[in-house]
Design an enzyme around this catalytic site. Structure first.
Site, mmCIF file in Angstrom:
data_model
loop_
_atom_site.group_PDB
_atom_site.id
_atom_site.type_symbol
_atom_site.label_atom_id
_atom_site.label_comp_id
_atom_site.label_asym_id
_atom_site.label_seq_id
_atom_site.Cartn_x
_atom_site.Cartn_y
_atom_site.Cartn_z
ATOM 1 C CE LYS A 103 -5.639 -4.636 -0.406
ATOM 2 N NZ LYS A 103 -4.215 -4.913 -0.193
ATOM 3 C CG ASN A 123 8.791 -0.710 1.749
ATOM 4 O OD1 ASN A 123 9.132 0.452 1.976
ATOM 5 N ND2 ASN A 123 7.813 -1.306 2.407
ATOM 6 N NE ARG A 124 17.314 -0.784 6.124
ATOM 7 C CZ ARG A 124 18.606 -0.510 6.112
ATOM 8 N NH1 ARG A 124 19.076 0.429 5.321
ATOM 9 N NH2 ARG A 124 19.439 -1.189 6.871
ATOM 10 C CD GLU A 135 -2.217 -2.567 -1.613
ATOM 11 O OE1 GLU A 135 -1.987 -3.258 -0.608
ATOM 12 O OE2 GLU A 135 -2.611 -1.389 -1.552
ATOM 13 N N GLY A 136 -2.687 -5.821 -5.117
ATOM 14 C CA GLY A 136 -3.160 -7.165 -4.815
ATOM 15 C C GLY A 136 -3.334 -7.384 -3.324
ATOM 16 C CB ALA A 137 -5.380 -9.592 -1.351
ATOM 17 N N GLY A 138 -2.108 -9.664 -0.245
ATOM 18 C CA GLY A 138 -1.047 -10.598 0.122
ATOM 19 C C GLY A 138 -0.025 -10.775 -0.985
ATOM 20 C CB THR A 189 -0.940 0.012 1.223
ATOM 21 O OG1 THR A 189 -1.707 -1.199 1.235
ATOM 22 C CG2 THR A 189 -1.876 1.201 1.174
ATOM 23 C CG ASP A 223 -4.272 -1.912 2.961
ATOM 24 O OD1 ASP A 223 -3.711 -1.329 3.906
ATOM 25 O OD2 ASP A 223 -4.026 -3.091 2.640
#
Length: 226
Positions: free
Chosen positions: A40, A174-175, A114-117, A19, A53
Site C-alpha cells: 500500500k 464486490n457487493r 493497492e492504490g489509494a482511492g 483492501t 489497510d
C-alpha cells in the site's frame, strides 16, 4: 526467489473494497504455492496509531518484509493523499515508491499493490495514480463496488486505464450494497462491456475472512481475453 511479478488493484471509488479484494487475491496466489506480499504505497487514515489497510495486507502476505517497503507513505488524516501529504509537509515521491516495490519484488513471487482511492487520484501536484502504475509497470485489476451508479464508474475507470495504455487484466464485483436492485443484471452489463475477465463476485458480508473469499476468485483468468 528472483524478480516477482504482480498487479495494481484500483477501484471505482474510495471505500469499494480494494483492501478486501487485495487480501483475497494474496491468499489465492499463496494457495498456488507462491510467495506473496501486499503493498500500500500511500495509506491515508490512521486509527489508534495503526493504518488498518496496511495491517490487513501485511497479515495476508506470507513472507515478512520491512513495513516501510509495504507502506512508504503513512498519512494520518483520511483525506485525499496529496492534501494529507501537503499538510504533513511532505511530497509523495514516486521514485521512493518504485524503490520500495523493487525491494518487495526481490523477495516475493507476486506483489499486489493497492492504490489509494480511485484511479485518477492525485499523489502530488503533478502526478497521479496513473503515473504510479506506469512507473511500476503493472497491469491493473479493477474492483467494482456494486451499487447504483457502478456501471458508469467502472466504464469510466476502464476507459482511463486504457487511455493510459495500461493493461486491464481483470475485474472483481464486490457487493457493497446488500439492497442493490437488479444485481445480476448489473454484473452482466459490466461483463458485456468491460472487455476483461470477471475474476469473481464477492458477497456482501463485512465479516468474511479474506482466506475464505479467495476461493471465490479465479486467478487463472487474469489477463485472459474475455
Amino acid at each position: 526467489m528472483g524478480m516477482g511479478k504482480g498487479y495494481f488493484v484500483t477501484g471505482t471509488d474510495t471505500g469499494v473494497g480494494k483492501t478486501r479484494v487485495t487480501c483475497a487475491l494474496l491468499h489465492a496466489f499463496a494457495a498456488t504455492g507462491k510467495t506473496v506480499v501486499g503493498m500500500k504505497p500511500v495509506a491515508a487514515g490512521c486509527e489508534n496509531g495503526m493504518w488498518p489497510d496496511v495491517e490487513l495486507l501485511a497479515a495476508a502476505s506470507n513472507i515478512s518484509v520491512q513495513r516501510e517497503h509495504i507502506n512508504p507513505y503513512a498519512l494520518v488524516p483520511p483525506i485525499a493523499p496529496h492534501i494529507a501529504a501537503d499538510r504533513a509537509g511532505i511530497e509523495i515521491d514516486l521514485e521512493v515508491i518504485r524503490q520500495a516495490h523493487l525491494e518487495l519484488k526481490k523477495k516475493a513471487d507476486i506483489v499486489i499493490v493497492e492504490g489509494a482511492g480511485g484511479f485518477l487520484v492525485p499523489l502530488n501536484d503533478h502526478e497521479d495514480s496513473v503515473a504510479l502504475v506506469q512507473a511500476l509497470g503493472l497491469a491493473v485489476l479493477l474492483v467494482v463496488g456494486m451499487r447504483l451508479g457502478c456501471i458508469n464508474h467502472a466504464l469510466l475507470t476502464a476507459h482511463a486505464v486504457r487511455a493510459a495504455q495500461i493493461p486491464l487484466a481483470g475485474w472483481v464485483a464486490n457487493r457493497i450494497d446488500p439492497e442493490m436492485a437488479v444485481f445480476k443484471e448489473n454484473v452482466l452489463a459490466l461483463e458485456q462491456r468491460l472487455d476483461c475477465p470477471l475474476l469473481g463476485i464477492l458477497p456482501y458480508d463485512q465479516n468474511h475472512d479474506a482466506r475464505d473469499l479467495s476461493s471465490l476468485l479465479d486467478i487463472a483468468r487474469i489477463g485472459m481475453s474475455s
